[in-house]
Write an enzyme that holds these catalytic residues in place. Sequence first.
Site, PDB file in Angstrom:
ATOM      1  N   ASP A 423      85.441  83.830  66.515  1.00 44.73           N
ATOM      2  CA  ASP A 423      83.999  83.737  66.729  1.00 44.73           C
ATOM      3  C   ASP A 423      83.221  84.295  65.540  1.00 44.73           C
ATOM      4  O   ASP A 423      83.635  85.270  64.901  1.00 44.73           O
ATOM      5  CB  ASP A 423      83.646  84.516  68.002  1.00 44.73           C
ATOM      6  CG  ASP A 423      82.167  84.487  68.321  1.00 44.73           C
ATOM      7  OD1 ASP A 423      81.652  83.391  68.588  1.00 44.73           O
ATOM      8  OD2 ASP A 423      81.529  85.557  68.288  1.00 44.73           O
ATOM      9  N   GLU A 476      84.878  79.366  63.909  1.00 41.47           N
ATOM     10  CA  GLU A 476      83.489  78.983  64.150  1.00 41.47           C
ATOM     11  C   GLU A 476      82.701  79.466  62.926  1.00 41.47           C
ATOM     12  O   GLU A 476      82.320  80.629  62.852  1.00 41.47           O
ATOM     13  CB  GLU A 476      82.946  79.615  65.423  1.00 41.47           C
ATOM     14  CG  GLU A 476      81.543  79.121  65.759  1.00 41.47           C
ATOM     15  CD  GLU A 476      80.659  80.153  66.424  1.00 41.47           C
ATOM     16  OE1 GLU A 476      79.627  79.772  66.988  1.00 41.47           O
ATOM     17  OE2 GLU A 476      80.988  81.354  66.368  1.00 41.47           O
TER      18      GLU A 476
END
Length: 738
Positions: A423, A476
């Site tokens: 993330d 990401e």
Amino acid sequence: MLDPHAVAALLTARHADPFAVLGLHADDAGSLWLRALLPGATHVEVIDAESGRCVATLAAHAQTISAGETLLTPLFEGRIPRRKKRFDYRLRVRWENGSAGDYADAYAFGPHIADDELRAFHEGHHTRPQRVLGAHALTVDGVDGVRFAVWAPNARRVSVIGDFNAWDGCRHPMRLRHTAGVWELFVPHAAPGDHYKYELLDANGSLLPAKADPFALASELRPGTASRVAAPRADTPLAAERAARNQRLAPISVYEVHLGSWSHPDLAQHASEHSARTGFPDWDALAAVLPGYATGLGFTHVELLPITEYPFDGSWGYQTLGLFAPTARFGKPEGFRRFVAACHAVDLGVILDWVPAHFPRDAHGLARFDGTALYEYADPREGEHRDWGTLIPNFGRNEVVSLLTGSALHWIEHWGVDGLRVDAVASMLYRDYSREAGSWIPNAHGGRENLEAIALLQHINITLGREAPGAMTLAEESTSFPGVSAPVHTGGLGFHFKWNMGWMNDTLRYLHEDPVHRRWHHDRMSFGLVYAFSENFILPLSHDEVVHGKGSLLGRCTGDDWQRFANLRAYYGFMWGHPGKKLLFMGQEFAQPGEWQHDEALPWALLDDARHAGVRTLIRDLNALYRSAPSMHVLDCEAAGFEWLVGDDRDQSVFAWARHDGHGDMTIVVCNFTPVPREAYRLPLPAGAPTRWHEVLNTDAAPYGGSGVSTGDGLLQAKNGSLLLTLPPLATVMLRPA
């Protein structure tokens, strides 16, 4: 026998070296003395463990509190007569509540962690630090107990507190291993299932809030914040046969899930005491329903929003504090192992969202762990995420490198998951991420890149490649940082895949345009092909696109109800036909009309509506074609796998291309993004293409809720290197050689 200052330090839990005074010690004459600090005890005897005989009675140390008045303290001491050598003993203790028992003494045991383990952790190259730090149930010299170890180099004193000592910081102060600033202690009779924390005094002697264990393998269910001693478990590494399913040549279609709100109706058939008590399904219920649902729709992998333990439901797991512990929301950790096994049993891979970029400020967590900025950067210009109100790990600190590397490997090696989606990588890569000028610190070369974070990500990917071959990492990363999915030896970050955020933003903006205006925004759909093969891309329609006022995917589509559903179906066809692996967030497979809410169940009743059920059927069929046709996935990440046939028909908002597998297989994708059927549309074919074709998928087909307009009846015959087609309104069609 003890200096009064030492006694006072013990009684106030401020002694810097409890092993120097507690347990067995010889005096200058060679006699053995034994001291034990046992708050709540009224009588203590020393028992020879071999013979079972009492060899001494310890007296409570008396403390003068005023002239002529003394007070018995919980410090017991006494000389062991006729003994000159150390021996194995037990303490027979009677407690204030009348209970009694024989106990091994924590201060009879020496250090248990090898110096080279501590050195590796301290130097930043320990790949499995959770095997050294944290809580581990052991049997030492025939005594069952738990070894606790925690990194807190700037603390004056650390005690482990828990169910096994009435949460009293005086009972079990720990031994400092100066090699690495690690405190350790073997606590006899502590056991798996016990709750515990660490009690610390900072360098100034101030008592800090009790801390959960950063290396805990299990945690207490929120709102509790304690760690739990986990039962010993063998590793279940990723099976070798899973490796081929995770490669860039394989079809990868991911179903992204927030477990707390997925709440499929079939879960009710597997209700348990846990779900009745907590409101969350347990791992076994999820294992019984979710793998079959996802594979029934043709997905190859399920991706779970973070299940690493976290304190606040509203963070969806993205503000984690337990980087080694599956959240207690879904039951005991061993249930998670059964869930992974159930997924693999139906050939469904498991990807976990993993969050190394930031952590919350909760007092029981990592923030100022030993009274200093231990895990985070000390300077707020480096150490604070202003967008999220969280703290940023000190990526350049060796021990933090060990922590994060160990966590990444742990989930793949210990639990057998297929990969990690990392993330907020962009926030790690740039020191000026979401910061105004003057509010960030340049790197050593004066630039904006976070060199420590880059080195960390490369180190993690190298380690996983070496220690867990076959597993994948997905980034990401929302910028144009070069080489995110390039190998480290070529200067890349070493991820296997990168989320294509640019493609997602451009195409969703196009979807929101009224069809009459789409001719002016044609490039938003085609621009992604300019850079589509610069990385190994995943096309993500994730949870981030259906929250924070963005509405749902269906809600972004324009027109009346029929047009909105047709737009969404055409868009899904465009996405599945486009180069790149696929990812879809739960609820969007049946066109959820409203924004996702983390504390509400998905609106499964919508499937009683044929329009919503039709969209789900379309997703199933798109996945089936994507997986079965090599040209649709083998060269997802290679320019040789894509060929434009029609890329500039702005006036009619038509796109067409061919997908190739490099070995002769071919699929043609044609999109019409206006509500006008296009009759006798001439489609040029690739050089050397077959002359006979048939329609294998049409998003306007009646079973999907469409109008039923087809490209042609039965066989399509090419003439002069082209096909003459009827293009359905607001639809994507896919053609295969007959």
